[in-house]
Design a protein around this motif. Structure first.
Motif, PDB file in Angstrom:
ATOM      1  N   LEU A  85      -1.951  -3.404  -0.230  1.00  0.00           N
ATOM      2  CA  LEU A  85      -2.687  -3.041   0.983  1.00  0.00           C
ATOM      3  C   LEU A  85      -1.706  -2.759   2.111  1.00  0.00           C
ATOM      4  O   LEU A  85      -0.738  -3.491   2.300  1.00  0.00           O
ATOM      5  CB  LEU A  85      -3.628  -4.166   1.409  1.00  0.00           C
ATOM      6  N   ILE A  86      -1.970  -1.696   2.858  1.00  0.00           N
ATOM      7  CA  ILE A  86      -1.213  -1.382   4.063  1.00  0.00           C
ATOM      8  C   ILE A  86      -2.103  -1.779   5.234  1.00  0.00           C
ATOM      9  O   ILE A  86      -3.234  -1.298   5.355  1.00  0.00           O
ATOM     10  CB  ILE A  86      -0.831   0.107   4.113  1.00  0.00           C
ATOM     11  N   VAL A  87      -1.601  -2.680   6.072  1.00  0.00           N
ATOM     12  CA  VAL A  87      -2.397  -3.277   7.149  1.00  0.00           C
ATOM     13  C   VAL A  87      -1.734  -2.984   8.486  1.00  0.00           C
ATOM     14  O   VAL A  87      -0.549  -3.243   8.673  1.00  0.00           O
ATOM     15  CB  VAL A  87      -2.528  -4.802   6.941  1.00  0.00           C
ATOM     16  N   ASP A  88      -2.522  -2.454   9.428  1.00  0.00           N
ATOM     17  CA  ASP A  88      -2.027  -2.101  10.755  1.00  0.00           C
ATOM     18  C   ASP A  88      -2.604  -3.077  11.776  1.00  0.00           C
ATOM     19  O   ASP A  88      -3.812  -3.111  12.012  1.00  0.00           O
ATOM     20  CB  ASP A  88      -2.440  -0.661  11.083  1.00  0.00           C
ATOM     21  N   ARG A  89      -1.729  -3.874  12.384  1.00  0.00           N
ATOM     22  CA  ARG A  89      -2.146  -4.876  13.370  1.00  0.00           C
ATOM     23  C   ARG A  89      -2.476  -4.254  14.726  1.00  0.00           C
ATOM     24  O   ARG A  89      -3.102  -4.896  15.561  1.00  0.00           O
ATOM     25  CB  ARG A  89      -1.044  -5.921  13.566  1.00  0.00           C
ATOM     26  N   SER A  90      -2.059  -3.011  14.964  1.00  0.00           N
ATOM     27  CA  SER A  90      -2.264  -2.402  16.277  1.00  0.00           C
ATOM     28  C   SER A  90      -3.655  -1.808  16.449  1.00  0.00           C
ATOM     29  O   SER A  90      -4.047  -1.474  17.558  1.00  0.00           O
ATOM     30  CB  SER A  90      -1.219  -1.318  16.541  1.00  0.00           C
ATOM     31  N   LEU A  91      -4.399  -1.663  15.366  1.00  0.00           N
ATOM     32  CA  LEU A  91      -5.726  -1.055  15.450  1.00  0.00           C
ATOM     33  C   LEU A  91      -6.766  -2.079  15.871  1.00  0.00           C
ATOM     34  O   LEU A  91      -6.748  -3.227  15.420  1.00  0.00           O
ATOM     35  CB  LEU A  91      -6.109  -0.443  14.101  1.00  0.00           C
ATOM     36  N   ASN A  92      -7.691  -1.659  16.712  1.00  0.00           N
ATOM     37  CA  ASN A  92      -8.780  -2.510  17.150  1.00  0.00           C
ATOM     38  C   ASN A  92      -9.891  -2.445  16.105  1.00  0.00           C
ATOM     39  O   ASN A  92     -10.462  -1.375  15.885  1.00  0.00           O
ATOM     40  CB  ASN A  92      -9.290  -2.027  18.513  1.00  0.00           C
TER      41      ASN A  92
END
Length: 157
Positions: A85-92
């Motif tokens: 999984l690629i997870v982006d912490r910057s997205l709301n």
């Protein structure tokens, strides 16, 4: 720690690491045209450009990390057991996004949903009950932007 829902969280993770923001781009050949499920066109048999998979898959490298998913609760949304999984912490996170969420100290991967006026985490596998977020200690870890799974037997990612 016990998790809300009759079947528990049901998905476990291995944190693999963050994006190396100093790595040189790795450009791989990208064939022109589209892949058809039927008869292939010989005209599409050439390379058009090169593609950097990191640049294509990761929009915010400093806020992105990788997880290995374990379990079947999200398989109907394309997240197979052992997927990367690629997870982006910057997205709301918004309703409809697949998120990594800590619920009472345990990480899970589910779709963020609103039922009535209350937030829930919902599995795509109907064997798992929705998890209400009200009344639980919840922390968003990020939005899942991509799931990568191997299709070739014995070709693990």
């Amino acid at each position: 720690m016990a998790c809300p829902g009759e079947h528990g969280m049901s998905m476990h993770f291995t944190i693999l690491g963050r994006v190396d923001t100093m790595a040189r781009p790795l450009r791989l050949p990208l064939a022109a045209g589209e892949v058809r499920a039927g008869f292939p066109s010989p005209a599409d048999d050439y390379i058009e450009v090169e593609l950097d998979l990191i640049a294509h898959l990761i929009k915010h490298p400093s806020a992105t990390f990788f997880l290995r998913a374990k379990g079947t609760s999200m398989e109907d949304d394309g997240i197979k057991d052992n997927a990367l999984l690629i997870v982006d912490r910057s997205l709301n996170p918004q309703p409809g996004h697949i998120v990594i969420m800590s619920v009472d100290g345990e990480l899970t991967c589910k779709k963020l949903s609103i039922m009535g006026s209350r937030p829930y985490l919902v599995a795509s596998n109907p064997e798992f009950k929705p998890i209400p977020l009200s009344g639980h200690d919840c922390h968003n870890w990020g939005v899942v932007t991509h799931s990568i799974s191997s299709l070739a037997p014995g070709f693990a990612i």
